[in-house]
Scaffold this active site. Structure first.
Site, PDB file in Angstrom:
ATOM      1  N   TYR A   1      46.781  35.722  34.699  1.00 13.73           N
ATOM      2  CA  TYR A   1      45.273  35.223  35.557  1.00 13.73           C
ATOM      3  C   TYR A   1      45.755  33.755  34.767  1.00 13.73           C
ATOM      4  O   TYR A   1      45.769  33.455  33.395  1.00 13.73           O
ATOM      5  CB  TYR A   1      44.549  36.028  35.190  1.00 13.73           C
ATOM      6  CG  TYR A   1      44.716  37.294  34.906  1.00 13.73           C
ATOM      7  CD1 TYR A   1      45.076  37.847  35.685  1.00 13.73           C
ATOM      8  CD2 TYR A   1      43.371  37.854  34.478  1.00 13.73           C
ATOM      9  CE1 TYR A   1      44.874  39.113  35.919  1.00 13.73           C
ATOM     10  CE2 TYR A   1      43.023  39.426  34.381  1.00 13.73           C
ATOM     11  CZ  TYR A   1      43.853  39.713  35.593  1.00 13.73           C
ATOM     12  OH  TYR A   1      42.950  40.648  35.952  1.00 13.73           O
TER      13      TYR A   1
ATOM     14  N   LEU B   1      33.747  45.345  45.070  1.00 14.07           N
ATOM     15  CA  LEU B   1      33.040  44.326  46.242  1.00 14.07           C
ATOM     16  C   LEU B   1      33.564  44.447  47.502  1.00 14.07           C
ATOM     17  O   LEU B   1      33.896  44.010  48.088  1.00 14.07           O
ATOM     18  CB  LEU B   1      32.386  43.029  45.942  1.00 14.07           C
ATOM     19  CG  LEU B   1      31.598  42.725  45.354  1.00 14.07           C
ATOM     20  CD1 LEU B   1      30.831  41.941  45.049  1.00 14.07           C
ATOM     21  CD2 LEU B   1      30.332  44.275  45.010  1.00 14.07           C
TER      22      LEU B   1
END
Length: 326
Positions: free
Chosen positions: A53, A208
């Site tokens: 990341y 989501l």
């Protein structure tokens, strides 16, 4: 924030986790700092990160903020190993050398002497016994408290977990991380049963639906969204089809009836699904995070849960059999 046990082990975490995939990239350091502080103030503690990341920048930011804003004991740090550059093109390398090198670098960037949950980032080509021996070595050395896996499918989870439980003294796997949402329920077929059988918790990423379930794409692709950015549009495009639009419309209708937002309804469905320990929130702004943290006192009515199940693939088999211990 309510807490849950991670599978059948002694580690407990808040029932929502904070993901850091965009830290050091699309999420600037000052915003990341605010996200972390807001999350901890709301009672959260599980922070999920990885060497991949931001090229390690996400871990560096967490390490920095643990010195300036938070105590190490405030956080349950979950990081990964086995996916990154390793001195060459980005790819998967789950050899003992690569994993332990990743761990050394993660400890340095995080400015800590231990990782609470260390996860193999993906299934690799290295012999599985070598990969798992690296976990044992890290746990025995005290650098890692608990271990898990990410993006493993059902048979891979079963094979790895069975290997670790076959001999006393090996570090048992306690969690699995995979995509899971109203738009991605494949985990219910093999992954969730495998995790449940082996006493492992589920940490869903993209609860989501890669942002699509918020409803922001119903009238096009916003320029400031992930789908509107060249380097992330590939991540969102699979859920911009006709079927996904129908699911988003159903979530929006449920949200209107409950006086919640579509994002909150989608998150609540995942948070309280059988076998889930803590969905990982990929919020990029304090406003997005605040909206999701505000779900803490809410539960979806059973009728809404059943309707969303039906619309997105049918009854949840584990739900119909009764609750799975969280």
């Amino acid at each position: 924030m309510q807490r849950r046990q991670v599978g059948a082990c002694g580690l407990s975490v808040g029932r929502l986790g904070l993901g850091t995939m965009t830290w050091g990239g699309d999420t600037p350091p000052d915003v990341a700092r605010t996200l972390l502080r807001d999350f901890v103030e709301a009672g959260g503690d599980l922070i999920d990160t990885a060497p991949a990341y931001g090229g390690g920048r996400a871990e560096e930011l967490i390490g920095q903020y643990m010195r300036s804003d938070l105590r190490r004991d405030d956080l349950v740090i979950a990081t990964k190993a086995g996916f990154g550059t390793h001195g060459g093109p980005q790819g998967i390398d789950t050899s003992r050398r690569a994993l332990l090198d990743d761990l050394t670098d993660s400890l340095r960037r995080l400015r800590t002497d231990h990782i609470d949950l260390w996860q193999v980032h993906a299934w690799g080509d290295a012999p599985l016994d070598e990969t798992l021996a690296a976990i044992d070595q890290a746990v025995n050395a005290g650098n890692v408290r608990y271990a898990g896996v990410c993006n493993f499918i059902g048979w891979q989870i079963g094979t790895a977990a069975a290997w670790q439980s076959a001999v006393p003294g090996r570090a048992r796997l306690v969690s699995g991380q995979i995509e899971y949402s109203l738009l991605a329920r494949r985990a219910e077929v093999e992954v969730l049963p495998a995790l449940n059988h082996h006493g492992m918790g589920l940490l869903p990423w993209s609860p989501l639906g890669r942002g699509v379930l918020t409803g922001k794409y119903r009238r096009g692709v916003p320029r400031d969204s992930r789908g509107g950015r060249d380097h992330l549009s590939w991540f969102v495009e699979p859920y911009l089809d006709t079927r996904s639009r129908a699911v988003v419309d159903a979530v929006a209708r449920a949200a209107d009836g409950l006086s919640l937002s579509p994002a909150q309804v989608a998150l609540l469905w995942v948070r309280d699904a059988p076998g889930v320990t803590a969905p990982l929130l990929g919020a990029r702004t304090p406003e997005q995070l605040g909206e999701l943290l505000d779900t803490e006192p809410y539960d979806l009515p059973a009728t809404i849960v059943e309707a969303l199940d039906d619309i997105t693939g049918g009854p949840h088999q584990a739900r119909s059999k009764g609750p799975i211990d969280k």
